[in-house]
Motif scaffolding. Sequence first.
Motif, PDB file in Angstrom:
ATOM      1  N   ARG A 123      72.778   0.214  27.934  1.00  0.00           N
ATOM      2  CA  ARG A 123      72.732  -0.643  29.111  1.00  0.00           C
ATOM      3  C   ARG A 123      73.603  -0.038  30.209  1.00  0.00           C
ATOM      4  N   ARG A 146      66.772  -4.349  38.425  1.00  0.00           N
ATOM      5  CA  ARG A 146      67.903  -4.908  37.675  1.00  0.00           C
ATOM      6  C   ARG A 146      68.854  -5.629  38.625  1.00  0.00           C
ATOM      7  N   ASP A 153      67.973  -3.198  29.965  1.00  0.00           N
ATOM      8  CA  ASP A 153      68.820  -3.736  31.036  1.00  0.00           C
ATOM      9  C   ASP A 153      67.951  -3.946  32.266  1.00  0.00           C
TER      10      ASP A 153
END
Length: 478
Positions: free
Chosen positions: A301, A442, A427
């Motif tokens: 991540r 994201r 992520d």
Amino acid sequence: MNVMTLQEIAAQSGVAFGTSGARGLVADMTPALCHAYTTAFLLAVAPKATHVVLGHDLRPSSPAIAAACAAAARDQGLTVVYAGALPTPALALYGAQTGAPTIVVTGSHIPFDRNGIKFYREDGEISKADEQAMLGYLVGLPKNLQPAPLPAPLAAVQQAYVDRYVNFFGAQALEGMTVAVYEHSSVGRDVLREILEGLGAEVLPLDRSDEFVPIDTEAVRHEDVERALEWAAVHDFDAVVSTDGDADRPLIGDETGEWLRGDVVGILCAQYLQAQAVVTPVSSNTALERSQVFGQVLRTRIGSPYVIAGMEGALAQGAGLVVGYEANGGFLLGSQVLRNGQRLGPLPTRDAVLPIVALLCAAKERGLKVSELGYKLPKRFTASDRLQNVATQASQALIARLKHDTALLGQLLAPHSGPLEALDETDGLRAFFASGDIVHLRPSGNAPELRCYAESSSALNARKLCDSCLLRVLQVAG
């Protein structure tokens, strides 16, 4: 004094842990709140500490926040080693060398009305588990707290950081090179110059600023792109370098003034150090795997705590020389490096100086221009940017919608890149298309921003993918 868990305090204040450290609006980071965060850190993570290393960046709000952190440490009976305004990795290094936890007041690159606090154990950055331990701790919010003025900074902290690189690379490592340093408002501007000159380079300082400049090495501002090209047209230098606000992320430009992408910098630095295992987030350039240079590659991540956890796992499995880096260029060294009889010890927190010096040394030793260092890498190019002032909840809602509507996902992210082939939800949402294009959305972990990362077979197409995706997202959001 009101006593409650740090989790309750965080919820009431809006100051919360993000990708790296606690972040929030300066107006919400009151002396009492900063006192509470520091107290929770010292009691939950470093209960046996006798002293703490403390420093900050050049934001105007940072010294006052640092003074509140110092007051909390003294209230717990700790000696405060105040280092003044220094790079985050310099402070973490001194803490590791002296066996002390470290507190760094910095907002890095986030908007000017915000700031933050980073916490380090004596062996490196705190983990997500440490954050949870802090959030569960009962602490008090002192009333009418008036922290004492900060003392004079200890010069030994800066000297230890300079010595780390000059001793390892050698006083003539960059002799004959001219390096321009874009100083802006980086806390590392003076120590970076001292290190480069200590290595034999001639340093050309550029555009020092007394006002805070929010340099994001992962989304370089258009004016900084143009500025570097103009400098190259006027000055004769081998490279132009800079860092973000707290100097843990590098910004490296070649002799033409073209800024290198941070994930390419990471690959080149790892190659120079001859790493066996490399850990990096999912957003980094896939040229890493395609180069087939490294024995092991691990994707995580986004955020240095996740990279560090991956590095620790690789070290536990006996992977050899382990390094990590992020798409912003911040480089982490998990193992010691031996070179010409000199030892460079691990520094498992993001650092800007190591990749800067490594790339300059690589160019000099190989007789190449900085622009030529990556010519053998697979031709994969990345671009990134973000929409600011987008609430995290709105970003999360959009991503949740796209997960369940792949037709809309293709139209919104990359309508001209062919069919969707795969999704990675490590992520955010990372989409792989038949053309080889990659687009990744994201929510930022540090600020109300929606980030977009794009990768393609050309720099122009990567930029078009990123910009057009954000434009379509903005239209949908509007």
